[in-house]
Design a protein around this motif. Structure first.
Motif, PDB file in Angstrom:
ATOM      1  N   ALA A   5     -27.735 -25.462 -10.650  1.00 21.04           N
ATOM      2  CA  ALA A   5     -26.590 -24.947 -10.027  1.00 21.04           C
ATOM      3  C   ALA A   5     -26.650 -23.535  -9.410  1.00 21.04           C
ATOM      4  O   ALA A   5     -27.397 -22.818 -10.039  1.00 21.04           O
ATOM      5  N   TRP A  33     -27.190 -28.465  -7.311  1.00 24.38           N
ATOM      6  CA  TRP A  33     -25.630 -28.283  -7.195  1.00 24.38           C
ATOM      7  C   TRP A  33     -25.434 -27.147  -6.567  1.00 24.38           C
ATOM      8  O   TRP A  33     -25.740 -26.055  -7.056  1.00 24.38           O
ATOM      9  N   GLN A  60     -26.191 -31.839  -4.096  1.00 19.96           N
ATOM     10  CA  GLN A  60     -24.501 -32.194  -4.159  1.00 19.96           C
ATOM     11  C   GLN A  60     -24.122 -30.727  -4.127  1.00 19.96           C
ATOM     12  O   GLN A  60     -24.527 -29.816  -4.550  1.00 19.96           O
TER      13      GLN A  60
END
Length: 275
Positions: A5, A33, A60
């Motif tokens: 992330a 992410w 994503q």
């Protein structure tokens, strides 16, 4: 295989590429992410968008307030501010391709036991409730009448959630909570007026993640948006906008073991200006 992330990029493409080299990111093996705000204020918004679009099979993201601002401006419903740096996207030959793709990205995701949203979740919302509400807005953004949403996107009202809200009032509050929120006031209302550090916050304000009885607290939430908060890795909240844009750092957290990787960044903007 690892899932990393990464906090708000805001057009800071060179640090993004440097951080990917630092963590030895392998697009054929690993997943990214991204907490939203891919664009604006930094110097290379177009390069960031193109990279993420070209690597969407291993990436994503969730939409942030600056991403939505770009989309609203492109549709003629937002005004370009003096510190915006989105003209390169608007003028690009592949602008429509990139913006149509961006408009169809989610407000929230939930996978691997983690939720990700750009800013936060209102205390009244469970993870499942928030996912359903995010889907309502996502359906509008990806539908044929999406321009109607951008026409009434801006504004701070309503500021308190109740299930009877309908139409644009409902969607605006969902968007404001998920992409702009930092604090809740003593009346339980979303307060968008203060954007600074926790120590300087007015007494009647509490950070959204510290409100008593928050219904999403059993699920760790990955978020960005709040650079003045700094890097905060708690059991239930991983706030990872560590201020790359302001001369802080760009941070990646490996979700499998919460290992943290940070890259010092040059100041693209002066600290003290509106964030």
């Amino acid at each position: 295989m690892a899932t990393y992330a990464i906090g708000d990029l805001q057009g800071c493409f060179a640090p993004f590429m440097a951080l990917l080299r630092q963590i030895e990111f392998n697009p054929g093996r690993d997943t990214l992410w991204l907490t939203g705000d891919l664009v604006n204020r930094g110097p290379e918004s177009l390069a960031v968008l193109r990279w993420v679009y070209e690597h969407q099979d291993c990436t994503q993201m969730v939409l942030g307030n600056h991403d939505l601002h770009l989309l609203a401006v492109a549709e003629g419903y937002g005004k370009i501010h003096s510190d915006d740096t989105i003209n390169d996207v608007l003028d690009a030959a592949d602008s429509k391709l990139l913006l149509d793709w961006l408009r169809c990205q989610p407000l929230m995701i939930y996978e691997q036991g983690y939720a990700m949203v750009h800013a936060g979740l209102l205390p009244e919302w469970s993870i499942n409730k928030a996912l359903r509400l995010a889907e309502e807005v996502e359906d509008e953004l990806s539908g044929k009448d999406y321009r109607k949403l951008f026409a009434k996107l801006y504004g701070n009202k309503p500021s308190r959630w109740h299930g009877e809200l309908k139409g644009m009032d409902r969607w605006r509050l969902i968007i404001n909570a998920m992409t702009r929120m930092r604090f809740i006031n003593s009346d339980g209302e979303l307060d968008l007026s203060y954007k600074g550090e926790l120590d300087g916050a007015p007494a009647q304000l509490r950070p959204w993640f510290a409100v008593d009885g928050r219904r999403s607290m059993d699920t760790p939430i990955v978020c960005g948006h709040w650079s003045a908060l700094g890097l905060m890795l708690n059991e239930d909240v991983l706030a990872i906008d560590s201020g790359c844009l302001w001369g802080g750092s760009l941070t990646a957290v490996r979700l499998e073991d919460r290992a943290c990787f940070s890259l010092p960044c040059p100041p693209y903007r002066e600290i003290g200006k509106a964030r």
